[in-house]
Design a protein around this motif. Structure first.
Motif, short mmCIF file in Angstrom:
data_model
loop_
_atom_site.label_atom_id
_atom_site.label_comp_id
_atom_site.label_asym_id
_atom_site.label_seq_id
_atom_site.Cartn_x
_atom_site.Cartn_y
_atom_site.Cartn_z
N PRO A 35 0.83 -1.22 0.00
CA PRO A 35 0.00 0.00 0.00
C PRO A 35 0.86 1.27 0.00
O PRO A 35 1.99 1.27 0.49
N ARG A 36 0.32 2.33 -0.57
CA ARG A 36 1.03 3.61 -0.58
C ARG A 36 0.10 4.72 -0.11
O ARG A 36 -1.11 4.61 -0.20
N ASN A 37 0.71 5.78 0.40
CA ASN A 37 -0.06 6.95 0.84
C ASN A 37 -0.11 7.97 -0.28
O ASN A 37 0.90 8.30 -0.88
N GLY A 38 -1.30 8.47 -0.55
CA GLY A 38 -1.47 9.48 -1.58
C GLY A 38 -2.01 10.76 -0.98
O GLY A 38 -1.86 11.02 0.21
N ILE A 42 -4.46 8.23 3.18
CA ILE A 42 -4.75 6.86 3.61
C ILE A 42 -3.95 5.92 2.71
O ILE A 42 -3.57 6.26 1.60
N GLU A 43 -3.69 4.71 3.23
CA GLU A 43 -3.01 3.72 2.42
C GLU A 43 -3.98 3.13 1.41
O GLU A 43 -5.10 2.75 1.76
N THR A 44 -3.56 3.07 0.15
CA THR A 44 -4.40 2.49 -0.89
C THR A 44 -3.59 1.51 -1.72
O THR A 44 -2.38 1.67 -1.90
N THR A 45 -4.27 0.51 -2.23
CA THR A 45 -3.69 -0.44 -3.17
C THR A 45 -4.35 -0.23 -4.52
O THR A 45 -5.24 0.61 -4.67
#
Length: 90
Positions: A35-38, A42-45
């Motif tokens: 997951p990454r933060n944008g 929030i963390e998203t996949t």
């Protein structure tokens, strides 16, 4: 299934959604993602971003129908750029 009023555009729409889900499943198996933060913080996949894109595109199309008398192709173009933005920055 005549009672459901299936048309070719409806069938194509659901076929594209199904193909997208299969593609994202294969991508998740072959290329696992962390997951990454944008910009949302929030963390998203990939799957999260796909869901955000589909939900946002539905609202864009509904707003287009309610606010403009222009053809729906314009909403498709807006959704295309929205998709690029979500997958790039969210």
């Amino acid at each position: 299934m005549e009672w459901m009023a299936w048309t070719w555009p409806t069938a194509i729409f659901f076929a594209i959604i199904a193909a997208t889900l299969v593609t994202f499943t294969v991508l998740a198996i072959k290329f696992p993602e962390t997951p990454r933060n944008g910009v949302l913080g929030i963390e998203t996949t990939r799957g999260d971003r796909l869901f955000i894109t589909l939900l946002g595109s539905a609202f864009i199309n509904l707003a287009w129908l309610g606010l403009f008398s222009a053809p729906q192709w314009g909403a498709l173009i807006v959704c295309f750029f929205y998709t690029i933005a979500v997958f790039r920055w969210v």
